[in-house]
Design a protein around this motif. Structure first.
Motif, PDB file in Angstrom:
ATOM      1  N   GLY A  14       1.769  -4.758   3.663  1.00  0.00           N
ATOM      2  CA  GLY A  14       1.350  -4.449   5.022  1.00  0.00           C
ATOM      3  C   GLY A  14       1.528  -5.595   5.996  1.00  0.00           C
ATOM      4  O   GLY A  14       0.860  -5.652   7.017  1.00  0.00           O
TER       5      GLY A  14
ATOM      6  N   VAL B 232      -3.923  11.747  13.949  1.00  0.00           N
ATOM      7  CA  VAL B 232      -5.116  11.196  13.340  1.00  0.00           C
ATOM      8  C   VAL B 232      -4.720   9.893  12.669  1.00  0.00           C
ATOM      9  O   VAL B 232      -3.716   9.828  11.983  1.00  0.00           O
ATOM     10  CB  VAL B 232      -5.680  12.180  12.295  1.00  0.00           C
TER      11      VAL B 232
ATOM     12  N   ILE C 246      -4.773   6.823  10.007  1.00  0.00           N
ATOM     13  CA  ILE C 246      -5.145   6.672   8.610  1.00  0.00           C
ATOM     14  C   ILE C 246      -6.021   5.447   8.418  1.00  0.00           C
ATOM     15  O   ILE C 246      -6.434   5.143   7.327  1.00  0.00           O
ATOM     16  CB  ILE C 246      -3.894   6.567   7.716  1.00  0.00           C
ATOM     17  N   LEU C 247      -6.277   4.726   9.500  1.00  0.00           N
ATOM     18  CA  LEU C 247      -7.084   3.520   9.385  1.00  0.00           C
ATOM     19  C   LEU C 247      -8.290   3.609  10.297  1.00  0.00           C
ATOM     20  O   LEU C 247      -8.335   4.424  11.217  1.00  0.00           O
ATOM     21  CB  LEU C 247      -6.255   2.290   9.786  1.00  0.00           C
TER      22      LEU C 247
ATOM     23  N   ILE D 156      -4.060  -4.215  14.175  1.00  0.00           N
ATOM     24  CA  ILE D 156      -2.615  -4.072  13.991  1.00  0.00           C
ATOM     25  C   ILE D 156      -1.914  -3.947  15.342  1.00  0.00           C
ATOM     26  O   ILE D 156      -0.850  -4.530  15.567  1.00  0.00           O
ATOM     27  CB  ILE D 156      -2.325  -2.870  13.074  1.00  0.00           C
TER      28      ILE D 156
ATOM     29  N   ARG E 179       0.934  -6.377  16.698  1.00  0.00           N
ATOM     30  CA  ARG E 179       2.252  -5.932  17.134  1.00  0.00           C
ATOM     31  C   ARG E 179       2.604  -6.551  18.481  1.00  0.00           C
ATOM     32  O   ARG E 179       3.723  -6.984  18.706  1.00  0.00           O
ATOM     33  CB  ARG E 179       2.270  -4.409  17.216  1.00  0.00           C
TER      34      ARG E 179
ATOM     35  N   ASN F 152       5.794   4.701   1.688  1.00  0.00           N
ATOM     36  CA  ASN F 152       5.152   3.643   2.490  1.00  0.00           C
ATOM     37  C   ASN F 152       6.100   3.085   3.548  1.00  0.00           C
ATOM     38  O   ASN F 152       5.933   1.983   4.036  1.00  0.00           O
ATOM     39  CB  ASN F 152       4.571   2.536   1.603  1.00  0.00           C
TER      40      ASN F 152
ATOM     41  N   TYR G  76      -0.894  12.652   5.147  1.00  0.00           N
ATOM     42  CA  TYR G  76      -1.729  11.710   4.420  1.00  0.00           C
ATOM     43  C   TYR G  76      -3.097  11.736   5.059  1.00  0.00           C
ATOM     44  O   TYR G  76      -3.262  11.289   6.194  1.00  0.00           O
ATOM     45  CB  TYR G  76      -1.116  10.305   4.510  1.00  0.00           C
TER      46      TYR G  76
ATOM     47  N   GLY H 283      -4.741  13.976   6.576  1.00  0.00           N
ATOM     48  CA  GLY H 283      -4.785  14.569   7.904  1.00  0.00           C
ATOM     49  C   GLY H 283      -3.894  13.891   8.922  1.00  0.00           C
ATOM     50  O   GLY H 283      -3.701  14.381  10.024  1.00  0.00           O
ATOM     51  N   ALA H 284      -3.324  12.739   8.567  1.00  0.00           N
ATOM     52  CA  ALA H 284      -2.417  12.072   9.493  1.00  0.00           C
ATOM     53  C   ALA H 284      -0.980  12.353   9.054  1.00  0.00           C
ATOM     54  O   ALA H 284      -0.740  12.884   7.972  1.00  0.00           O
ATOM     55  CB  ALA H 284      -2.680  10.576   9.503  1.00  0.00           C
TER      56      ALA H 284
ATOM     57  N   LEU I  69       2.542  10.368   8.470  1.00  0.00           N
ATOM     58  CA  LEU I  69       2.988   8.973   8.361  1.00  0.00           C
ATOM     59  C   LEU I  69       4.196   8.665   9.243  1.00  0.00           C
ATOM     60  O   LEU I  69       4.391   7.532   9.655  1.00  0.00           O
ATOM     61  CB  LEU I  69       3.324   8.632   6.908  1.00  0.00           C
TER      62      LEU I  69
ATOM     63  N   ASP J 292       4.743   9.988  12.159  1.00  0.00           N
ATOM     64  CA  ASP J 292       4.457  10.241  13.568  1.00  0.00           C
ATOM     65  C   ASP J 292       4.792   8.985  14.382  1.00  0.00           C
ATOM     66  O   ASP J 292       4.628   7.859  13.902  1.00  0.00           O
ATOM     67  CB  ASP J 292       2.978  10.594  13.724  1.00  0.00           C
TER      68      ASP J 292
ATOM     69  N   ASP K  22       2.216   3.084  12.975  1.00  0.00           N
ATOM     70  CA  ASP K  22       2.990   1.885  12.691  1.00  0.00           C
ATOM     71  C   ASP K  22       3.217   1.796  11.186  1.00  0.00           C
ATOM     72  O   ASP K  22       2.296   2.039  10.406  1.00  0.00           O
ATOM     73  CB  ASP K  22       2.187   0.671  13.174  1.00  0.00           C
TER      74      ASP K  22
ATOM     75  N   GLU L 203       0.624  -0.097   9.339  1.00  0.00           N
ATOM     76  CA  GLU L 203      -0.603   0.612   8.974  1.00  0.00           C
ATOM     77  C   GLU L 203      -0.422   1.346   7.655  1.00  0.00           C
ATOM     78  O   GLU L 203      -1.311   1.359   6.798  1.00  0.00           O
ATOM     79  CB  GLU L 203      -0.960   1.661  10.035  1.00  0.00           C
ATOM     80  N   VAL L 204       0.738   1.980   7.531  1.00  0.00           N
ATOM     81  CA  VAL L 204       0.998   2.771   6.334  1.00  0.00           C
ATOM     82  C   VAL L 204       0.954   1.885   5.100  1.00  0.00           C
ATOM     83  O   VAL L 204       0.312   2.205   4.098  1.00  0.00           O
ATOM     84  CB  VAL L 204       2.373   3.464   6.447  1.00  0.00           C
ATOM     85  N   ARG L 205       1.628   0.742   5.188  1.00  0.00           N
ATOM     86  CA  ARG L 205       1.710  -0.133   4.008  1.00  0.00           C
ATOM     87  C   ARG L 205       0.373  -0.796   3.712  1.00  0.00           C
ATOM     88  O   ARG L 205       0.129  -1.252   2.598  1.00  0.00           O
ATOM     89  CB  ARG L 205       2.796  -1.185   4.225  1.00  0.00           C
ATOM     90  N   ARG L 206      -0.474  -0.855   4.737  1.00  0.00           N
ATOM     91  CA  ARG L 206      -1.819  -1.367   4.542  1.00  0.00           C
ATOM     92  C   ARG L 206      -2.580  -0.470   3.560  1.00  0.00           C
ATOM     93  O   ARG L 206      -3.389  -0.944   2.783  1.00  0.00           O
ATOM     94  CB  ARG L 206      -2.505  -1.408   5.908  1.00  0.00           C
ATOM     95  N   ARG L 207      -2.303   0.824   3.608  1.00  0.00           N
ATOM     96  CA  ARG L 207      -3.038   1.769   2.772  1.00  0.00           C
ATOM     97  C   ARG L 207      -2.274   2.155   1.508  1.00  0.00           C
ATOM     98  O   ARG L 207      -2.853   2.673   0.566  1.00  0.00           O
ATOM     99  CB  ARG L 207      -3.350   3.051   3.575  1.00  0.00           C
ATOM    100  N   ILE L 208      -0.979   1.969   1.531  1.00  0.00           N
ATOM    101  CA  ILE L 208      -0.142   2.359   0.392  1.00  0.00           C
ATOM    102  C   ILE L 208       0.597   1.120  -0.096  1.00  0.00           C
ATOM    103  O   ILE L 208       1.559   0.664   0.520  1.00  0.00           O
ATOM    104  CB  ILE L 208       0.849   3.471   0.784  1.00  0.00           C
TER     105      ILE L 208
END
Lengths: 314, 404, 268
Positions: free
Chosen positions: A204, B3, B5-6, B14, B18, C70, C87, C89-90, C92, C94, C98, C101-106
């Motif tokens: 990340g 929505v 994810i964080l 973040i 950026r 990711n 993922y 409800g979001a 990835l 979209d 960012d 953000e995705v890699r933060r969770r995956i």
């Protein structure tokens, strides 16, 4: 008993063209001599410097203690006003080098990061040759530019700035060493494996975090080596200093003052046409030796660092 | 309506990152822009310095002279002036031997090399159209203050734009008078020195590279040679000047001649030539060598007929860049005694010489402000030569960049 | 036996994942590298706290699929993606999301162990530092290293370079590093392909242990490994998801001919 390959070859007559072999040996010898020229050059450099430097210190007018501790350097003056303390030249050199590094290191590292990590391949291909042109501009031209363009502007900004000063010379020199820092740093950043970058992205990290926290630290030894090499080049640079910083040995840390560097003294002494064997001529060699030793140490340090770093990802 | 994810806090972090990241990228681009700007400013400054405004007063000599028919290429300055004075009906000896008269003549007359379509294409012409210079003003200052300057002109004075870099500049020679100074001898000197540098450093450099790449056993001495070359590449150029002073000028007693300069510069660029040639030789794929050996070729046959022809573009590129460096070197030549003003054009390895950067350095050191303009004209000539060489090197590199 | 996949192939699904168990839902995903289409309309639902294996021959797109979850493929300039990945409800892909953000969770573990040239400690602490972790770092490092079954071996070498460890240890360090950022999902791209059998065995055990805390998606071309570690298996061929279902089903009773051929070692 098995015949050796050589015997076998002779048996079927492969090795008979002895004349060709002699010719090849002769060529080998000539090429070896060509390669040895570099060794001869090194020996000649060391010999010419040390022979005259030893004579310099053997002169009753000079002592090693005075050379190291006195704060006055006037070897070209009349006998009663002669002093042989090299510190003003060292300080002068450090003044210019300091300004050059303050300018050159951030600019060189910044441009290296941009070119290696952010610029598109096409931008890089366009800009690298332009930086090579900057590196290829003769230093006498840079000296002209420092003296006639940069100094007048600086004198409008900085009160009390002398016409000949280390700021102007160092500023231009900073740009001179920029391509050195930039190209070596780019090489070492490009050598950081993709896998490590991907690991950081996978955790990340943003693009900038990957660069600052992974790529730059991993390439640090190469980057530091480039700084050292740049420092060595700044110390050995002559024409910018001779034209824009002056030739007045002064023990000062005031960057507005006219100073002399080791190189500008050498030019001054050489232009004065000191007769061979005179104390002035020998002083030139003594300063040359100091300069040579200093830059050699820096170059060796830089090479060592690069070599160690090169082994790391093998 | 996406929505996240964080968590909001983390999202904000973040977001901030950026933004800062974008700023950082922009910041790293700044040095590149600055460096390019410096190069542009330098070229712009040097080029504009070759032009200046001059306030001139008509010469006191009343004779108005039209161009003579000219004198053939190859005449010396003295030669041309003598003939010219004879043609004007004056006594050449009286003018040339009296320092005062000589200086006055030089201030008011120019020996220019002109191109003409009738008769001899290249000819020297002596013009006395040059007037006494009263003042020299920078090109921009002159434009900005033109009205004031014009208003302050005294009777008979004139404001003129003087291009210092004209065709005549290339053929004129060293002179203490800025109007008379040109880069002719220095250009010829550079040609002589560089010619010899190529003669010395090309065979030795390429030979050393061939030895190290193709012949050298992997032993201590080889590694010592390699270490040596690396260290020599980092030795400041002025130290080579000290070596040249000790060895070539004094020990071999070549004194201040073309050959001392050429030997000094050859040693200076040798490491560069060797390193570049080794790269070029290394880039020749081993399969080509194997093919050659497979046909029964000897080592030298393989090297000379397979390796070198395939490395020639790379070696040439490296050689051009090394030569470009040698052309611009000043410091070592100052140490081996090169002077800015020489009386005759260099004519051989053992003649006195000057080269372009030394000539430029000498002009910068002159007191008359006009010499800054002369120096800039010299710089433009020097930079033009270098740009042509860089262009050739880049062209070769692109053209012969092969992916084997 | 045909190796080409018909245009209109419909993925064979055995015992589909229930909506409430789903964590990642890949929805009609297609991906191109320039002109080359590497993924063709792939849909796959990944259940929470289970291990899903992606198998198939080299070049079938399984790594590409993994790396699109990711958004690692964003790093390749010529990539174009169509379709969605849902993922929690979001979405990835979209425009408002960012990749960071995705890699933060995956998180991700790569084919070759790729520790940073830093100390063991710094390797593990790298991710949490990046994300502004406020808690006790020493504890987190210890917890992560224990989680990756590496603590006992490295607790005395925390300040030594991560590059000094053995290959298997390095890979477990990389797993600990991924775990330390406390992601929901850990992607593993052939994590044992560069390791010896003993190190491989340890990693496989580890995968079993961590699935109570993480959802694992693993790419492997070792079918025995897929059989040993995964709960569900998806078989891909030429960018198409041929068949997916519970691992024992896929291996003992494959529904599609291609799956059966691959499982029985007739191609691939």
């Amino acid at each position: 008993m098995q015949p050796t390959p050589k015997q076998a070859a002779e048996a079927i007559g492969i090795n008979k063209s002895i004349s060709r072999n002699v010719g090849d040996q002769l060529i080998r010898l000539v090429l070896f001599l060509a390669a040895s020229v570099s060794v001869v050059t090194t020996i000649a450099v060391v010999y010419s410097l040390s022979a005259e430097t030893i004579s310099f210190f053997l002169d009753p007018a000079v002592s090693l203690w005075e050379f190291l501790t006195d704060r006055r350097w006037t070897p070209l003056f009349g006998e009663s006003q002669r002093y042989f303390g090299i510190s003003p030249l060292i300080i002068g050199t450090l003044n210019v080098t300091f300004v050059a590094l303050v300018v050159g290191i951030p600019l060189g590292l910044g441009s290296a990061i941009y070119l290696s990590e952010f610029a598109t391949a096409r931008t890089r291909r366009t800009i690298m040759p332009l930086l090579e042109i900057l590196a290829g501009i003769p230093t006498v031209v840079l000296g002209y530019f420092a003296l006639f363009f940069v100094t007048p502007i600086l004198r409008d900004i900085i009160p009390g700035l002398n016409l000949f000063n280390p700021i102007s010379a160092g500023l231009v020199m900073g740009f001179m060493i920029l391509p050195t820092i930039s190209s070596i740093s780019v090489d070492s950043m490009q050598a950081v494996p993709r896998a490590i970058r991907e690991a950081a992205y996978g955790l990340g990290a943003s693009r900038v975090e990957v660069v600052l926290k992974v790529v730059v630290p991993a390439a640090l030894s190469g980057i530091v080596a480039s700084f050292i090499l740049a420092m060595s080049r700044a110390i050995g640079e002559t024409m910018i200093v001779a034209l824009a910083a002056g030739a007045k040995p002064t023990f000062t840390f005031d960057l507005r003052e006219t100073i002399a560097t080791m190189t500008s003294f050498i030019v001054q002494a050489a232009k004065g046409d000191q007769p061979a064997g005179s104390i002035g001529s020998r002083a030139l060699y003594a300063v040359g030796s100091t300069l040579f030793l200093l830059t050699l140490m820096l170059n060796i340090a830089s090479n060592q660092i690069v070599r160690r770093y090169a082994e790391r990802y093998e | 309506m996406s929505v996240s994810i964080l968590s909001d806090a983390e999202r904000k972090r973040i977001e901030g990152k950026r933004r800062r990241g974008k700023a950082f990228v922009a910041v790293t681009a700044v040095p590149v822009v600055l460096a390019l700007l410096l190069v542009a400013t330098l070229f712009f400054d040097v080029i504009t310095d070759t032009v200046s405004w001059q306030i001139v007063e008509p010469s006191q000599t009343t004779a108005s002279w039209s161009f003579s028919e000219g004198f053939a290429w190859g005449n010396t300055w003295e030669n041309v002036v003598t003939k010219e004075l004879e043609a004007r009906g004056e006594d050449p000896a009286a003018v040339l031997n009296n320092p005062e008269e000589r200086r006055r003549f030089k201030l008011r007359n120019r020996v220019e090399l002109l191109w003409s379509l009738n008769g001899q294409p290249l000819r020297y012409v002596v013009s006395n159209s040059r007037d006494d210079t009263v003042d020299n003003i920078g090109v921009f200052e002159g434009f900005n203050n033109q009205e004031a300057l014009l208003a302050n002109l005294r009777d008979g004075q004139e404001l003129r734009l003087n291009p210092w870099l004209d065709f005549a500049f290339l053929s004129k020679n060293a002179s203490r008078s800025p109007l008379m100074a040109g880069i002719g001898f220095a250009f010829i000197g550079s040609l002589w020195v560089i010619g010899l540098v190529i003669l010395f450093s090309l065979p030795i450099g390429v030979g050393a590279a061939i030895y190290l790449e193709e012949y050298a056993p992997d032993n201590r001495f080889t590694r010592f040679i390699e270490l040596n070359i690396r260290n020599l590449a980092g030795v400041p150029s002025i130290v080579y000047g000290i070596l040249g002073l000790y060895a070539f000028v004094r020990l071999f007693n070549f004194e201040v001649t073309v050959i001392s300069a050429a030997l000094t510069l050859s040693l200076l660029i040798l490491p560069v030539v060797i390193i570049a040639s080794r790269e070029a030789i290394k880039a020749v794929p081993p399969s080509l060598r194997e093919a050659s050996y497979g046909l029964g070729a000897s080592k030298w046959q393989t090297v000379s007929r397979v390796v070198l022809p395939n490395a020639v573009a790379g070696i040439t590129t490296g050689m051009i860049l090394a030569v470009a460096r040698a052309i611009g070197e000043t410091a070592p030549l100052l140490v081996v005694g090169a002077a800015g003003f020489i009386p005759r054009a260099p004519s051989g390895p053992l003649s006195e010489y000057t080269v372009m950067p030394i000539q430029i350095y000498a002009w910068v050191g002159e007191n008359d402000p006009e010499f800054a303009n002369v120096a800039s004209a010299g710089i433009v000539v020097l930079l033009t030569v270098l740009l042509v060489l860089f262009g050739a090197a880049f062209y070769l590199r692109r053209r012969f960049e092969r992916s084997w | 036996m045909s190796q080409t996949v018909p245009e209109n192939h419909v993925t064979v699904r055995t015992d589909p994942v229930a909506q409430e168990d789903a964590l990642v839902a890949i929805d009609h995903l297609s991906l191109w590298y320039d002109q080359f289409q590497a993924l063709r309309d792939v849909s796959l639902t990944v259940p929470k706290n289970q291990v899903t294996a992606l198998i198939g021959a080299s070049g079938c797109g399984k790594s590409t699929l993994l790396r699109s979850i990711n958004r690692m493929n964003d790093l390749v300039p010529s990539v174009r993606v169509e379709g969605k990945i849902h993922y929690e409800g979001a979405e990835l892909y979209d425009a408002s999301v960012d990749a960071v953000e995705v890699r933060r969770r995956i998180g991700m573990v790569f084919q070759k162990p790729n520790p940073f040239p830093k100390t063991v400690y710094e390797n593990v602490a790298f991710g949490p530092r990046l994300h502004g972790y406020k808690g006790n770092m020493d504890e987190l490092v210890e917890k992560s290293l224990k989680g990756a079954a590496l603590w006992d071996e490295v607790q005395d070498k925390l300040n030594q370079s991560g590059l000094g460890l053995s290959g298997g240890q390095q890979q477990r360090l990389c797993i600990a590093r991924a775990m330390a950022t406390e992601p929901d999902v850990i992607l593993m791209d052939e994590p044992t392909s560069a390791l010896d059998p003993i190190a491989t065995d340890r990693i496989e055990q580890l995968i079993h242990e961590i699935k109570k805390d993480f959802t694992v998606i693993i790419v492997t071309h070792n079918m025995q490994q897929a059989g040993r570690v995964s709960d569900r298996t998806a078989f891909m061929h030429l960018g198409v998801l041929i068949e997916e279902g519970p691992t024992d089903q896929i291996f003992t009773n494959p529904q599609h001919e291609m799956t059966e051929n691959y499982i029985s070692g007739r191609f691939g």
